[in-house]
Design a protein around this motif. Structure first.
Motif, short mmCIF file in Angstrom:
data_model
loop_
_atom_site.label_atom_id
_atom_site.label_comp_id
_atom_site.label_asym_id
_atom_site.label_seq_id
_atom_site.Cartn_x
_atom_site.Cartn_y
_atom_site.Cartn_z
N LYS A 116 13.08 77.05 -25.77
CA LYS A 116 12.18 75.96 -25.38
C LYS A 116 12.37 74.79 -26.34
O LYS A 116 12.46 74.97 -27.56
CB LYS A 116 10.73 76.43 -25.43
N GLU A 152 8.85 71.78 -16.83
CA GLU A 152 10.00 72.31 -17.57
C GLU A 152 11.30 71.96 -16.86
O GLU A 152 11.40 72.08 -15.64
CB GLU A 152 9.89 73.82 -17.71
N ASP A 154 14.95 73.31 -17.08
CA ASP A 154 15.91 74.30 -17.55
C ASP A 154 17.30 73.72 -17.28
O ASP A 154 17.71 73.56 -16.13
CB ASP A 154 15.69 75.61 -16.79
N VAL A 179 15.53 74.72 -22.41
CA VAL A 179 14.42 74.42 -21.50
C VAL A 179 13.60 73.31 -22.13
O VAL A 179 12.88 73.53 -23.11
CB VAL A 179 13.54 75.66 -21.25
#
Length: 284
Positions: A116, A152, A154, A179
């Motif tokens: 992340k 988000e 990705d 991400v």
């Protein structure tokens, strides 16, 4: 003439793609009724039967096809073959019922559970990562134009030599993957390097088919993205580059005009491009 290197071996890529598919799919996903299975399978078989009759396929050709199918399975290349030659039609059919940003194929090189990153971030990369720096910025919004906080993105892509981490042993785990979590206004800016076009692996049965048919094995340079947010349908897509090699002749037939970026130099050695994503609610 492109100088992009060949992709890793078909056997290695096939094994990695098969394992990644099994991991990401999950148990119980994609359950359908026996009636639906019979309906679709009968239609597929009818198409095969019609091709055999129309093209007067001989027993020798049938046996060669059977041997090729066996080799595709033994080499773990079904994800590769299906993602390159079939998935774009499934995506096209699915898109007829969807709104928002245009989608594209997932492809065989997705790996879940990447690191992340904040809304302004640089993808993990080697200290000496080759390639032209590229910054992609934009906003994630809903169909009404409202920003979607915390969406988000990705994102993953090939490096400057056309290799994907997780599918090439010389690349660190997670290289050029991450991400990115958009800010409170749905905005993001991710810095990476511009990817290269690449060949799908050609040393296995899929490559033999391509060679025998006189096709080329190239995909244009692209960024992969899955854009998701709570309460919204996630979008799987790819972003391409204006003027790029193979853009008009993609072996996977996955390019769309709406997905082509037009990066511009910023005067400091970096290319900059903007792209906004629009997500529809789950119940639309």
């Amino acid at each position: 003439m492109t100088t992009t290197q060949h992709s890793p071996t078909a056997a290695a890529s096939g094994a990695s793609a098969t394992e990644a598919f099994r991991t990401a799919r999950g148990d119980g996903e994609g359950q359908v009724t026996s009636e639906r299975i019979a309906d679709v399978v009968q239609a597929v078989l009818a198409g095969v039967h019609e091709a055999i009759r129309a093209k007067q396929v001989s027993y020798a050709e049938f046996q060669a096809a059977k041997q090729w199918l066996i080799e595709v399975g033994e080499g773990g290349e079904w994800p590769l073959f299906l993602d390159v030659f079939v998935e774009h039609v499934v995506e096209e059919v699915t898109a007829q019922r969807q709104h928002g940003t245009k989608g594209s194929i997932l492809g065989p090189y997705y790996l879940p559970d990447q690191r992340k990153l904040p809304s302004v971030a640089t993808l993990p990369m080697r200290p000496d990562e080759k390639g032209t720096p590229l910054a992609l910025s934009g906003q994630v919004r809903d169909l009404e134009g409202n920003p979607i906080p915390g969406a988000e993105l990705d994102i993953w892509h090939a490096d400057d030599d056309g290799y994907y981490s997780g599918f090439a042993p010389h690349l660190p785990e997670g290289n050029l993957r991450g991400v990115v979590v958009a800010d409170g206004d749905g905005r993001f800016e991710v810095t990476t390097v511009k990817p290269a076009p690449y060949q799908i692996p050609t040393d296995g049965p899929t490559g033999k088919l391509i060679e025998a048919a006189g096709w080329h094995p190239w995909r244009p340079a692209h960024l992969h993205l899955i854009v998701r947010a709570s309460g919204h349908r996630q979008i799987t897509t790819q972003l391409y580059f204006e003027g790029g090699e193979w853009l008009e002749d993609d072996v996977a037939q996955a390019t769309k005009p709406e997905l082509v970026l037009n990066p511009r130099p910023d005067g400091e050695g970096k290319l900059r491009a903007e792209y906004d994503f629009v997500l529809e609610p789950h119940d639309s």
